[in-house]
Design an enzyme around this catalytic site. Structure first.
Site, PDB file in Angstrom:
ATOM      1  N   GLU A  50       0.854  -0.668   0.113  1.00 20.17           N
ATOM      2  CA  GLU A  50      -0.183  -0.152   0.333  1.00 20.17           C
ATOM      3  C   GLU A  50       0.907   0.804   0.229  1.00 20.17           C
ATOM      4  OE1 GLU A  50      -3.037   0.166  -0.325  1.00 20.17           O
ATOM      5  OE2 GLU A  50      -3.673  -2.209   0.630  1.00 20.17           O
ATOM      6  N   CYS A  53      -1.679   9.520   2.488  1.00 21.49           N
ATOM      7  CA  CYS A  53      -1.734   8.825   1.456  1.00 21.49           C
ATOM      8  C   CYS A  53      -2.970   9.360   0.001  1.00 21.49           C
ATOM      9  CB  CYS A  53      -1.817   7.102   1.166  1.00 21.49           C
ATOM     10  SG  CYS A  53      -2.899   6.635   2.287  1.00 21.49           S
TER      11      CYS A  53
HETATM   12  P1  NAD Z   1       8.859   4.559   4.488  1.00 22.32           P
HETATM   13  O1  NAD Z   1       8.901   3.629   3.111  1.00 22.32           O
HETATM   14  O2  NAD Z   1      10.472   5.732   3.294  1.00 22.32           O
HETATM   15  O3  NAD Z   1       8.458   3.924   5.425  1.00 22.32           O
HETATM   16  C1  NAD Z   1       7.696   3.340   5.319  1.00 22.32           C
HETATM   17  C2  NAD Z   1       8.732   1.855   6.893  1.00 22.32           C
HETATM   18  O4  NAD Z   1       9.268   1.045   6.041  1.00 22.32           O
HETATM   19  C3  NAD Z   1       9.235   1.923   8.126  1.00 22.32           C
HETATM   20  O5  NAD Z   1       8.635   1.846   8.896  1.00 22.32           O
HETATM   21  C4  NAD Z   1      10.523   2.016   7.767  1.00 22.32           C
HETATM   22  O6  NAD Z   1      11.705   2.208   9.240  1.00 22.32           O
HETATM   23  C5  NAD Z   1      11.045   0.611   6.612  1.00 22.32           C
HETATM   24  N1  NAD Z   1      11.663   0.359   6.026  1.00 22.32           N
HETATM   25  C6  NAD Z   1      12.595   1.767   5.523  1.00 22.32           C
HETATM   26  N2  NAD Z   1      12.960   1.036   4.345  1.00 22.32           N
HETATM   27  C7  NAD Z   1      12.772  -0.443   4.359  1.00 22.32           C
HETATM   28  C8  NAD Z   1      13.463  -1.384   3.992  1.00 22.32           C
HETATM   29  N3  NAD Z   1      14.567  -1.063   2.873  1.00 22.32           N
HETATM   30  N4  NAD Z   1      13.394  -2.571   4.033  1.00 22.32           N
HETATM   31  C9  NAD Z   1      11.939  -3.077   5.052  1.00 22.32           C
HETATM   32  N5  NAD Z   1      11.446  -1.529   5.992  1.00 22.32           N
HETATM   33  C10 NAD Z   1      11.865  -0.583   5.673  1.00 22.32           C
HETATM   34  O7  NAD Z   1       7.429   6.093   4.365  1.00 22.32           O
HETATM   35  P2  NAD Z   1       7.661   6.607   5.328  1.00 22.32           P
HETATM   36  O8  NAD Z   1       8.160   7.922   5.109  1.00 22.32           O
HETATM   37  O9  NAD Z   1       7.468   6.320   6.744  1.00 22.32           O
HETATM   38  O10 NAD Z   1       5.772   6.843   5.262  1.00 22.32           O
HETATM   39  C11 NAD Z   1       5.011   7.587   4.125  1.00 22.32           C
HETATM   40  C12 NAD Z   1       4.741   7.029   2.659  1.00 22.32           C
HETATM   41  O11 NAD Z   1       4.030   5.932   2.872  1.00 22.32           O
HETATM   42  C13 NAD Z   1       3.642   7.885   1.929  1.00 22.32           C
HETATM   43  O12 NAD Z   1       4.422   7.882   0.283  1.00 22.32           O
HETATM   44  C14 NAD Z   1       2.378   7.723   1.875  1.00 22.32           C
HETATM   45  O13 NAD Z   1       1.932   7.780   0.862  1.00 22.32           O
HETATM   46  C15 NAD Z   1       3.007   6.235   2.531  1.00 22.32           C
HETATM   47  N6  NAD Z   1       1.664   5.861   2.378  1.00 22.32           N
HETATM   48  C16 NAD Z   1       0.856   4.693   2.103  1.00 22.32           C
HETATM   49  C17 NAD Z   1      -0.831   4.768   2.956  1.00 22.32           C
HETATM   50  C18 NAD Z   1      -1.603   4.157   1.759  1.00 22.32           C
HETATM   51  O14 NAD Z   1      -2.378   3.315   2.473  1.00 22.32           O
HETATM   52  N7  NAD Z   1      -1.728   3.077   0.288  1.00 22.32           N
HETATM   53  C19 NAD Z   1      -1.337   4.319   3.484  1.00 22.32           C
HETATM   54  C20 NAD Z   1       0.094   5.427   4.351  1.00 22.32           C
HETATM   55  C21 NAD Z   1       1.417   5.892   4.137  1.00 22.32           C
END
Ligand code: NAD
Length: 471
Positions: free
Chosen positions: A227, A261
């Site tokens: 997501e 999001c």
């Molecule tokens: P991010 O991708 O930077 O991090 C998300 C999570 O992934 C964190 O817990 C982080 O520690 C972990 N992570 C980072 N690198 C990783 C790796 N290589 N392997 C495994 N885990 C890893 O995102 P963010 O900045 O925390 O969140 C914002 C993003 O989330 C925005 O793009 C937003 O649109 C999206 N989002 C989507 C939804 C949806 O339902 N589609 C909902 C909320 C947020």
């Protein structure tokens, strides 16, 4: 890890990260306990979830207070915590209705064979979540996965980790639950270990991280429910109600400081309404107040420093390419926190990052269109396909337009309805995600693999009956 407080900018919390060895140990323990967990009846698991509702309620004010510091949002923190109880109750009611493996039956294609159908949950589901709604997005997939009989290894974002302390207490108060649901603390490295130790992944986060995780899951041959981000468009048709459209667009674009999001991030308005729309939404945007005094106001600070930089970069890029700011327009530091007022931008086009890249902040770039075909071309000119909005007083027309937008959910005469409606199945299109819907019944059913037990009731076919010739 030192964690920043979004309101004060101070690094006032220390996160003790789990090592990959810790994560391996936790997974082993979950695996051992899940063998029994999956054999319990669904009613049993619901009964344990109900114990969690009680313990969650006991720790609710602690969780909410910690979450409010994580996000600098007191009201939304309360809504998030209340929403979790609602989710637990809703799944407690719905999951037993959905858990319905078909009874034994004779096969229609081989009538001496009886079919026994089983639904087998994944042993360990790894849930990795972002910082914008830290509690809700940590548990939205966790709850149905647990009810399906999976164990869950849950790693919330390292940007907003304080709420985990209270949440963990509520989990530990229910021993049967604490054996199959374990929290992991840490950042990307911990996330990688979660991916490497789980049997299925539910990831909510950015497109770049989602793609990396998807690649590892493909290599490991495990499902990835991704997501990801969005760049949701709104199309305001010529017969739209201006009050409705401006109210909904502004709330959807700047509510939660645009850190959702499904925020509306690019607005296309019929040229005949454009000037009135811009004037009215600007008047409304100017009235939105910031919560800088810590007690009153409508919009909190930006939670994540790196996101604040991206927002400023998008504003600067748009201004350098000829855009005009009507209100807001700058990320400011106030008492250590990073703030951005609702920012209405005009004279924008698709050469600008603000129209093509996810902002995740309270920017409202507005473009005029001359006909519906052009509006659809603009709305679909994106790598994203999360959700969208259409505004029109002619619902049939709005449905026709909405049906042609390449996105998984369309709100008509409102914005971001997916943050209220949990029972409509939707997939993310394009780079916004992949695999089964987290919303609706599929949000539970996707945690099972279907297994067939095929029982021969007659003597098996023998080789003696086979006759074969090469040509
Ligand atoms: P991010 O991708 O930077 O991090 C998300 C999570 O992934 C964190 O817990 C982080 O520690 C972990 N992570 C980072 N690198 C990783 C790796 N290589 N392997 C495994 N885990 C890893 O995102 P963010 O900045 O925390 O969140 C914002 C993003 O989330 C925005 O793009 C937003 O649109 C999206 N989002 C989507 C939804 C949806 O339902 N589609 C909902 C909320 C947020």
């Amino acid at each position: 890890m030192k964690i920043r407080n979004p309101f004060s900018g101070a690094y006032d919390y220390e996160l003790m990260e789990d090592s990959s060895q810790d994560i391996l140990e936790k997974t082993k323990n979950i695996r051992a306990a899940q063998r029994e967990w999956k054999l319990r009846s669904i009613e049993d698991r619901v009964a344990i979830l109900k114990k969690w509702i009680i313990s969650f309620t006991e720790f609710q004010s602690e969780i909410t207070d910690q979450l409010a510091i994580d996000t600098a949002r007191k009201r939304i923190a309360k809504v998030e915590a209340g929403g979790i109880i609602g989710l637990m109750q809703a799944w407690s009611y719905r999951a037993p209705q959905l858990y319905n493996p078909p009874p034994h039956r004779a096969s229609a294609s081989a009538n001496t064979v009886q079919i026994g159908q089983q639904w087998v949950p994944y042993d360990v589901v790894g849930v990795i979540s972002p910082w914008n709604f830290p509690l809700l997005l940590a548990l939205i997939d966790t709850i149905p996965a647990l009810l399906a009989g999976c164990g869950v290894l849950l790693k919330p974002s390292e940007v907003t980790p304080r709420f985990m302390d209270g949440l963990e207490k509520s989990i530990n108060a229910v021993p049967e639950l604490s054996r199959v649901l374990k929290l992991v603390r840490g950042g990307a490295e911990a996330g990688k270990a979660v991916v490497n130790n789980s049997d299925a992944i539910c990831f909510t986060g950015s497109v770049p991280t989602g793609k990396k995780i998807g690649a590892v899951c493909a290599e490991r041959f495990i499902p990835a429910f991704l997501e990801l981000g969005g760049k949701d468009p709104a199309i305001v048709l010529k017969d739209a109600d201006l009050e409705v459209a401006t109210d909904a667009v502004l709330r959807s674009a700047v509510g939660a400081t645009g850190q959702a999001c499904q925020s509306l991030e690019r607005i296309y308005v019929d040229h005949s309404l454009y000037e009135d729309f811009v004037q009215l939404i600007t008047e409304k945007a100017i009235k939105v107040t910031l919560t800088t005094d810590g007690h009153t106001g409508q919009m909190g600070p930006l939670i994540f420093e790196q996101q604040a930089e991206k927002i400023q970069e998008q504003i600067d890029d748009a201004l350098a390419k000829g855009a005009k700011v009507l209100t807001g327009g700058q990320v400011k530091t106030i008492n250590g926190g990073l703030w951005c007022e609702p920012t209405i931008l005009i004279n924008v086009d698709h050469t600008m990052k603000v129209m093509t890249e996810e902002t995740f902040g309270p920017l409202v770039p507005i473009m005029a269109f001359s006909n519906e075909e052009q509006a659809l071309d603009l709305a679909n000119d994106s790598i994203y396909g999360l959700s969208a909005s259409v505004f029109s007083q002619d619902i049939e027309k709005a449905i026709t337009i909405g049906s042609q937008i390449e996105a998984g959910a369309i709100s008509i005469n409102d914005g971001s309805l997916t943050n209220k409606v949990y029972d409509a199945e939707k997939n993310s299109f394009k780079d916004s995600g992949i695999n089964g819907s987290r919303m609706g019944d599929a949000g539970f059913l996707r945690f099972f693999r279907k297994k067939a037990l095929l029982i021969q009731t007659a003597h098996p076919e023998t080789m003696a009956n086979f006759e074969e010739t090469p040509s």
